[in-house]
Design an enzyme around this catalytic site. Structure first.
Site, PDB file in Angstrom:
ATOM      1  N   SER A 182      34.433  23.739  10.255  1.00  0.00           N
ATOM      2  CA  SER A 182      36.023  24.157  10.505  1.00  0.00           C
ATOM      3  C   SER A 182      36.441  24.390   8.907  1.00  0.00           C
ATOM      4  O   SER A 182      35.940  23.904   8.006  1.00  0.00           O
ATOM      5  CB  SER A 182      36.597  22.860  10.865  1.00  0.00           C
ATOM      6  OG  SER A 182      36.072  22.355  12.257  1.00  0.00           O
TER       7      SER A 182
HETATM    8  N1  SAH Z   1      33.110  18.673  12.682  1.00  0.00           N
HETATM    9  C1  SAH Z   1      32.134  19.930  12.504  1.00  0.00           C
HETATM   10  C2  SAH Z   1      32.801  20.946  13.388  1.00  0.00           C
HETATM   11  C3  SAH Z   1      31.743  21.547  14.387  1.00  0.00           C
HETATM   12  S1  SAH Z   1      31.838  22.961  15.372  1.00  0.00           S
HETATM   13  C4  SAH Z   1      32.070  20.124  11.052  1.00  0.00           C
HETATM   14  O1  SAH Z   1      32.850  19.581  10.440  1.00  0.00           O
HETATM   15  O2  SAH Z   1      31.029  21.140  10.930  1.00  0.00           O
HETATM   16  C5  SAH Z   1      31.849  21.699  17.103  1.00  0.00           C
HETATM   17  C6  SAH Z   1      30.660  21.063  17.317  1.00  0.00           C
HETATM   18  O3  SAH Z   1      30.994  20.420  18.537  1.00  0.00           O
HETATM   19  C7  SAH Z   1      29.566  22.164  17.579  1.00  0.00           C
HETATM   20  O4  SAH Z   1      28.299  21.659  16.761  1.00  0.00           O
HETATM   21  C8  SAH Z   1      29.207  21.872  18.955  1.00  0.00           C
HETATM   22  O5  SAH Z   1      27.744  21.964  19.192  1.00  0.00           O
HETATM   23  C9  SAH Z   1      29.541  20.345  19.203  1.00  0.00           C
HETATM   24  N2  SAH Z   1      30.058  19.949  20.797  1.00  0.00           N
HETATM   25  C10 SAH Z   1      30.268  20.845  21.685  1.00  0.00           C
HETATM   26  N3  SAH Z   1      30.387  19.992  22.721  1.00  0.00           N
HETATM   27  C11 SAH Z   1      30.139  19.009  22.565  1.00  0.00           C
HETATM   28  C12 SAH Z   1      29.750  17.905  23.591  1.00  0.00           C
HETATM   29  N4  SAH Z   1      29.979  17.805  24.578  1.00  0.00           N
HETATM   30  N5  SAH Z   1      29.295  16.827  22.641  1.00  0.00           N
HETATM   31  C13 SAH Z   1      28.947  16.666  21.527  1.00  0.00           C
HETATM   32  N6  SAH Z   1      29.323  17.803  20.673  1.00  0.00           N
HETATM   33  C14 SAH Z   1      29.850  18.984  21.087  1.00  0.00           C
END
Ligand code: SAH
Length: 217
Positions: A61
């Protein structure tokens, strides 16, 4: 310019100038080496004012969004936090320095393995990473003081509310696939109270109580 200097400018120009006030959040974002959470060819762009690709169609993000979400949690240091969507592990590293224990859930194995290694290298020993569908929360370690969801939900999964302590807080982007509103929801003795923060755009929360994987892309 050194990464330290770039980080300082990120905090001043993107966070403090836009109204982030929590001194603990500002200090931690000035100290965590964000560039190490993206691939080497993106190190030089890690402190830019945007989200960046981390592979598998996912993103780390934007720094400002990490700061807004973290500030909304009002962490004091003794909280047990659940994060849904580990991704790069950057947000987990920030949380690990502001709370006492962090559980973070990622659905994509390869991203989880990379994040686990990075979090170990940063000595974030109070982060527990679980590979699973985070739309059902993580009941086995509930209740939590805070839940932070870093992927876009079509609605608020009821189990998140149930896994919060009374007085606990949920921060979650809710809306359509392409645009959402960030909500802060507090569990009260009789239900919930909720307030809207900012418009935002996140990758989809995919799973049993989120988007289906075919409708998400
Ligand atoms: N907090 C992260 C942002 C990652 S983007 C950072 O600092 O980099 C969002 C993430 O959510 C992705 O990696 C995606 O695979 C994950 N995601 C999506 N649906 C999900 C679910 N049901 N359970 C766990 N992770 C999930």
């Amino acid at each position: 310019m050194s990464y330290e200097k770039l980080r300082h400018l990120m905090v001043e120009d993107q966070l403090r100038a836009r109204g982030i006030k929590d001194q603990r959040v500002l200090a931690v974002m000035e100290s965590v080496p964000r560039h190490l959470f993206v691939d080497e060819h993106l190190h030089c762009r890690a402190y830019d004012d945007c989200a960046l690709s981390i592979g598998e169609g996912q993103t780390i993000s934007q720094p400002y969004m990490v700061a807004v979400m973290t500030e909304l949690l009002e962490l004091k240091g003794d909280e047990k936090v659940l994060e849904i969507g580990t991704g790069s592990g950057y947000q987990s590293a920030i949380l690990s320095m502001l709370a006492s224990e962090v559980f973070t859930v990622e659905r994509i194995q390869t991203l989880a393995e990379r994040a686990r290694r990075l979090l170990q290298e940063q000595n974030c020993t109070n982060v527990h990473l679980i590979v699973s569908d985070g739309t059902i929360g993580l009941p086995e370690h509930s209740p939590y003081d805070c839940i932070i969801v870093t992927a876009a939900a079509p609605h608020i999964p009821q189990q998140y509310i149930e896994q919060l302590k009374v007085g606990g807080m949920l921060v979650i982007p809710v809306g359509s696939r392409f645009t959402q509103i960030l909500y802060k929801i507090t569990r009260t003795p009789s239900g919930i109270s909720s307030s809207e923060s900012t418009p935002c755009i996140f990758v989809p929360l995919i799973g049993k109580d989120g988007w289906g994987s075919e409708e998400a892309y």
